[in-house]
Design a protein around this motif. Structure first.
Motif, PDB file in Angstrom:
ATOM      1  N   CYS A 223       0.853  -1.186   0.000  1.00 22.53           N
ATOM      2  CA  CYS A 223       0.000   0.000   0.000  1.00 22.53           C
ATOM      3  C   CYS A 223       0.893   1.243   0.000  1.00 22.53           C
ATOM      4  N   THR A 224       0.413   2.327  -0.599  1.00 23.25           N
ATOM      5  CA  THR A 224       1.314   3.458  -0.857  1.00 23.25           C
ATOM      6  C   THR A 224       1.362   4.486   0.262  1.00 23.25           C
ATOM      7  N   PHE A 225       0.570   4.335   1.324  1.00 23.55           N
ATOM      8  CA  PHE A 225       0.694   5.277   2.437  1.00 23.55           C
ATOM      9  C   PHE A 225       1.876   4.874   3.322  1.00 23.55           C
ATOM     10  N   TYR A 226       2.311   5.816   4.158  1.00 24.24           N
ATOM     11  CA  TYR A 226       3.469   5.549   5.019  1.00 24.24           C
ATOM     12  C   TYR A 226       2.971   5.019   6.365  1.00 24.24           C
ATOM     13  N   GLY A 227       2.522   3.770   6.321  1.00 26.37           N
ATOM     14  CA  GLY A 227       2.076   3.081   7.513  1.00 26.37           C
ATOM     15  C   GLY A 227       3.152   2.140   8.020  1.00 26.37           C
ATOM     16  N   THR A 228       2.727   1.076   8.683  1.00 24.18           N
ATOM     17  CA  THR A 228       3.684   0.169   9.316  1.00 24.18           C
ATOM     18  C   THR A 228       4.525  -0.577   8.286  1.00 24.18           C
ATOM     19  N   LEU A 295      11.488   8.328  13.737  1.00 25.66           N
ATOM     20  CA  LEU A 295      11.067   9.643  14.195  1.00 25.66           C
ATOM     21  C   LEU A 295      11.226  10.694  13.100  1.00 25.66           C
ATOM     22  N   ALA A 296      12.308  10.604  12.334  1.00 22.25           N
ATOM     23  CA  ALA A 296      12.581  11.605  11.304  1.00 22.25           C
ATOM     24  C   ALA A 296      11.604  11.548  10.148  1.00 22.25           C
ATOM     25  N   THR A 297      10.918  10.422  10.000  1.00 24.18           N
ATOM     26  CA  THR A 297       9.982  10.266   8.889  1.00 24.18           C
ATOM     27  C   THR A 297       8.525  10.226   9.345  1.00 24.18           C
ATOM     28  N   GLY A 298       8.273  10.390  10.649  1.00 24.09           N
ATOM     29  CA  GLY A 298       6.894  10.315  11.134  1.00 24.09           C
ATOM     30  C   GLY A 298       6.287   8.952  10.916  1.00 24.09           C
ATOM     31  N   GLY A 299       7.055   7.910  11.201  1.00 23.69           N
ATOM     32  CA  GLY A 299       6.633   6.546  10.903  1.00 23.69           C
ATOM     33  C   GLY A 299       5.593   6.000  11.865  1.00 23.69           C
ATOM     34  N   SER A 300       5.309   4.735  11.722  1.00 25.10           N
ATOM     35  CA  SER A 300       4.189   4.086  12.396  1.00 25.10           C
ATOM     36  C   SER A 300       4.391   3.980  13.904  1.00 25.10           C
ATOM     37  N   THR A 301       3.318   4.277  14.642  1.00 22.39           N
ATOM     38  CA  THR A 301       3.335   4.090  16.093  1.00 22.39           C
ATOM     39  C   THR A 301       3.499   2.628  16.479  1.00 22.39           C
ATOM     40  N   ASN A 302       3.136   1.711  15.592  1.00 20.03           N
ATOM     41  CA  ASN A 302       3.275   0.287  15.919  1.00 20.03           C
ATOM     42  C   ASN A 302       4.710  -0.090  16.257  1.00 20.03           C
ATOM     43  N   HIS A 303       5.664   0.687  15.760  1.00 15.43           N
ATOM     44  CA  HIS A 303       7.062   0.327  16.007  1.00 15.43           C
ATOM     45  C   HIS A 303       7.527   0.671  17.417  1.00 15.43           C
ATOM     46  N   LEU A 304       6.729   1.435  18.155  1.00 11.12           N
ATOM     47  CA  LEU A 304       7.046   1.610  19.564  1.00 11.12           C
ATOM     48  C   LEU A 304       6.728   0.351  20.357  1.00 11.12           C
ATOM     49  N   ILE A 305       6.016  -0.576  19.737  1.00 10.60           N
ATOM     50  CA  ILE A 305       5.833  -1.922  20.285  1.00 10.60           C
ATOM     51  C   ILE A 305       6.813  -2.891  19.631  1.00 10.60           C
ATOM     52  N   HIS A 306       6.816  -2.922  18.295  1.00 12.37           N
ATOM     53  CA  HIS A 306       7.576  -3.950  17.576  1.00 12.37           C
ATOM     54  C   HIS A 306       9.073  -3.841  17.811  1.00 12.37           C
ATOM     55  N   TRP A 307       9.622  -2.618  17.789  1.00 13.52           N
ATOM     56  CA  TRP A 307      11.087  -2.532  17.887  1.00 13.52           C
ATOM     57  C   TRP A 307      11.579  -2.767  19.299  1.00 13.52           C
ATOM     58  N   VAL A 308      10.703  -2.600  20.297  1.00 19.46           N
ATOM     59  CA  VAL A 308      11.042  -3.031  21.651  1.00 19.46           C
ATOM     60  C   VAL A 308      11.240  -4.548  21.660  1.00 19.46           C
ATOM     61  N   ALA A 309      10.335  -5.266  20.980  1.00 19.75           N
ATOM     62  CA  ALA A 309      10.439  -6.727  20.910  1.00 19.75           C
ATOM     63  C   ALA A 309      11.638  -7.157  20.076  1.00 19.75           C
ATOM     64  N   VAL A 310      11.890  -6.459  18.978  1.00 18.90           N
ATOM     65  CA  VAL A 310      13.061  -6.756  18.141  1.00 18.90           C
ATOM     66  C   VAL A 310      14.344  -6.604  18.960  1.00 18.90           C
ATOM     67  N   ALA A 311      14.462  -5.491  19.664  1.00 15.08           N
ATOM     68  CA  ALA A 311      15.664  -5.249  20.463  1.00 15.08           C
ATOM     69  C   ALA A 311      15.852  -6.330  21.525  1.00 15.08           C
ATOM     70  N   ARG A 312      14.765  -6.712  22.182  1.00 19.38           N
ATOM     71  CA  ARG A 312      14.849  -7.764  23.202  1.00 19.38           C
ATOM     72  C   ARG A 312      15.409  -9.057  22.622  1.00 19.38           C
ATOM     73  N   SER A 313      15.091  -9.314  21.368  1.00 16.99           N
ATOM     74  CA  SER A 313      15.546 -10.549  20.733  1.00 16.99           C
ATOM     75  C   SER A 313      17.051 -10.559  20.505  1.00 16.99           C
ATOM     76  N   ALA A 314      17.679  -9.383  20.549  1.00 14.90           N
ATOM     77  CA  ALA A 314      19.132  -9.280  20.437  1.00 14.90           C
ATOM     78  C   ALA A 314      19.768  -8.979  21.795  1.00 14.90           C
ATOM     79  N   ALA A 334      10.357  14.322   6.618  1.00 20.27           N
ATOM     80  CA  ALA A 334       9.491  13.793   5.557  1.00 20.27           C
ATOM     81  C   ALA A 334       8.030  14.125   5.815  1.00 20.27           C
ATOM     82  N   ARG A 335       7.310  14.373   4.722  1.00 24.62           N
ATOM     83  CA  ARG A 335       5.858  14.534   4.762  1.00 24.62           C
ATOM     84  C   ARG A 335       5.255  13.545   3.769  1.00 24.62           C
ATOM     85  N   VAL A 336       4.871  12.387   4.280  1.00 26.77           N
ATOM     86  CA  VAL A 336       4.275  11.334   3.466  1.00 26.77           C
ATOM     87  C   VAL A 336       2.976  10.917   4.141  1.00 26.77           C
TER      88      VAL A 336
END
Length: 605
Positions: A223-228, A295-314, A334-336
């Protein structure tokens, strides 16, 4: 330019916090790296089983010539437009591996569900937990333990985090992620949103709405929007886990195929360069780089959950305070859509990830001394690829922004701070995506309207009950209650109320889509209502103040009255309904074991 003090300080805090867990992780990783090659470890019957389905020449390369052997983990299905192009990738990968004197096998497939299909439906209750299922399926695929490196084929919301979590549990393997790219632009995202709002008001019918949706989602690709999904691709570039510049090249292009072949060559390495094990590559600096890019691209809020889990895995522990400190110094470049009118194809044409990464590096906001899957390090990711089969690949420096309404330099950003903020107060802790919210709506104070479900709010809207200023509270939407579904179906009606001039906000322990936009929404509230969170004490009429400027979320009730209130209980019928049907019974253990959103909603710990 020297690294910004806040980047250094946050990274060092994460490093100290993670010292014990990261040390244990690297010790386990090194013990696997030191093992004998797979053919020397396995018994003859094990080896015979592993190659039985391969062509004779491939068997020869593995058993006699001892050539490198790649494992492919694929999220292919044709339910997801973003994953449909992956159907033919294994053939391309195997052909390129043979050209390089190596072999490749599809080690396994992982499930991939489309949030666009399940949005507002019962299947959405499985969405967040599907991430951990994908991680487990990745582990099952790689557990054959015969591979020298791995390729991860996936794009969408939970799929990339799940693949990455699984890959980090096999951190001794060099691993390259292989995307498929976005679909060509169709009906603009803003025009689609307008039709949705019209449909919510009954101004257009189902036929007109369906026509608009099918004009927006119309071809293979993301999908072309800047979501997750597209935020995933930005973060993988910022961590150096892709072939540089591969994120947003459309499916079907010869360049797309050649970049897939290059992923094979990258994973295999050469005489002068070996792709590092992914567990070494993904360290504290790489995680911080991903956070900064988000943060610099105004990305998905879901990554405040997912990347916590990703980091834990390392073996790395991050939290929302780390995001908050970084957001205070990382500019919005960015403005997308939903943060602007451009889509990801416009973003790519304006300079894409390469432009963002270059600006952040040059401004001292990303670590440059990091490992990536490429010999040239993270600077390679500031270049744009071109070429194809027969002419090879070429990379050129990204240059200046092709459209300063889409991408701006770090010296002249859209905003001096990042697109995400953490809110704290007597309702708990939550996050808000401010990059798409008009500044005049960053502070909302209004009476609460309390709902126990998304469906109840929608019913109230359609019956005409909702009018005037309000903070809509939707509770019982956390991981333990019902799997923490996205509540994106609430966006059109709330936007309609906002468009009528009302001061409107949403407060919930659930998630919103990465595409959520102009309505201020305090989401991921912890602790969730089912786990004793304060949201269970809120009543209709309570005044709530959401202040994204000060970073606070408060219910304006006296402390004495607040503490004396009995918390509401999850309605028994709702609990029964959300735990049965469409396979939800199978996820009872996930709901029972899930950690809170700020801890990554992990179910395996």
């Amino acid at each position: 330019m020297p690294l910004h003090e806040a980047i250094l300080r946050t990274t060092e805090r994460i490093r100290q916090r993670s010292a014990t867990s990261r040390g244990a992780y690297l010790e386990r990783l090194d013990s696997y790296v030191r093992r004998e090659p797979g053919l020397d470890r396995l018994g003859c019957a094990n080896i015979a089983h592993s190659v039985a389905g391969l062509p004779g020449n491939d068997k020869l390369r593995i058993v006699v010539e001892r050539g490198p052997h790649l494992g492919i983990v694929t999220a292919y299905n044709d339910m997801l437009s973003a994953h449909e192009p992956l159907q033919h990738y294994p053939r391309v990968i195997k052909e390129e591996a043979r050209r390089q004197g190596a072999t490749a096998q599809v080690a396994g497939g992982v499930p991939a569900m489309c949030d666009g299909i399940t949005q507002g439906a019962a299947g959405m209750d499985l969405s967040l937990f599907s991430r951990d299922v994908i991680a487990m399926a990745t582990a099952v695929a790689l557990s054959h333990d015969v591979f020298d490196a791995a390729l991860m084929l996936g794009v969408c919301d939970k799929i990339v985090p799940g693949l990455l979590i699984g890959a980090l549990h096999f951190g001794h393997l060099p691993t390259v992620f292989v995307p498929a790219g976005p679909m060509p632009s169709g009906l603009s995202n803003s025009a689609k949103a307008q039709v949705r709002e019209q449909a919510a008001q009954g101004l257009v019918g189902r036929d007109e709405l369906l026509q608009a949706e099918m004009a927006a989602y119309h071809a293979p690709g993301t999908c072309t929007f800047y979501g997750t999904a597209n935020s995933n691709q930005m973060l993988l570039e910022a961590m150096g886990l892709h072939v540089p510049g591969t994120a947003f090249v459309n499916p079907g292009q010869e360049l797309r195929l050649e970049l897939t072949r290059e992923a094979v060559r990258t994973a295999l390495g050469g005489a002068e360069w070996r792709c590092p094990p992914i567990g070494r590559l993904v360290d504290e600096r790489a995680i911080v780089n991903a956070m900064v890019a988000l943060l610099a691209t105004g990305g998905s809020t879901n990554h405040l959950i997912h990347w916590v889990a990703v980091a834990r895995s390392a073996g790395i522990a991050i939290d929302w305070e780390d995001f908050s400190e970084l957001s205070a110094v990382v500019p919005l470049l960015a403005r997308v859509y939903p943060n602007g009118s451009a889509d990801v194809n416009d973003f790519q044409a304006a300079g894409g990830p390469g432009y963002v990464i270059r600006e952040l590096l040059d401004a001292g906001l990303m670590h440059e001394d990091v490992l990536t899957v490429r010999a040239g390090g993270i600077r390679e990711y500031t270049q744009v690829p071109s070429g194809g089969e027969g002419v090879g690949l070429h990379w050129q420096p990204v240059g200046s922004s092709g459209d300063d309404s889409v991408l701006r330099p770090a010296a002249e950003p859209f905003s001096p701070t990042g697109g995400l903020k953490v809110l704290t107060g007597n309702l708990g802790r939550s996050v808000i995506k401010v990059s798409a919210v008009p500044p005049g709506n960053h502070v909302i104070e209004a009476p609460a309207r309390v709902f126990d479900s998304q469906a109840a709010l929608l019913a109230a809207f359609h019956s005409g009950e909702l009018d005037g200023d309000m903070v809509c509270v939707v509770r019982w939407q956390g991981p333990q209650a019902n799997g923490m579904p996205e509540l994106h179906k609430l966006t059109p009606p709330l936007a309609v109320l906002q468009g009528k001039g009302h001061r409107v906000a949403l407060v919930t322990d659930g998630r919103m889509s990465g595409a959520s936009g102009k309505v201020p929404a305090a989401i991921h509230l912890v602790p969730e209502a089912l786990a004793g969170g304060p949201l269970a004490r809120v009543r209709d009429g309570d005044r709530i103040r959401l202040d994204a400027v000060a970073g606070t979320l408060e219910v304006l009730v006296s402390a004495e009255e607040w503490l004396a209130r009995e918390p509401a209980m999850l309605p028994a019928a709702q609990a029964e309904d959300s735990s049965h049907g469409l396979g939800r019974e199978l996820f009872a253990g996930f709901r029972r074991n899930a950690l809170g959103a700020e801890e990554g909603a992990c179910t395996w710990l």
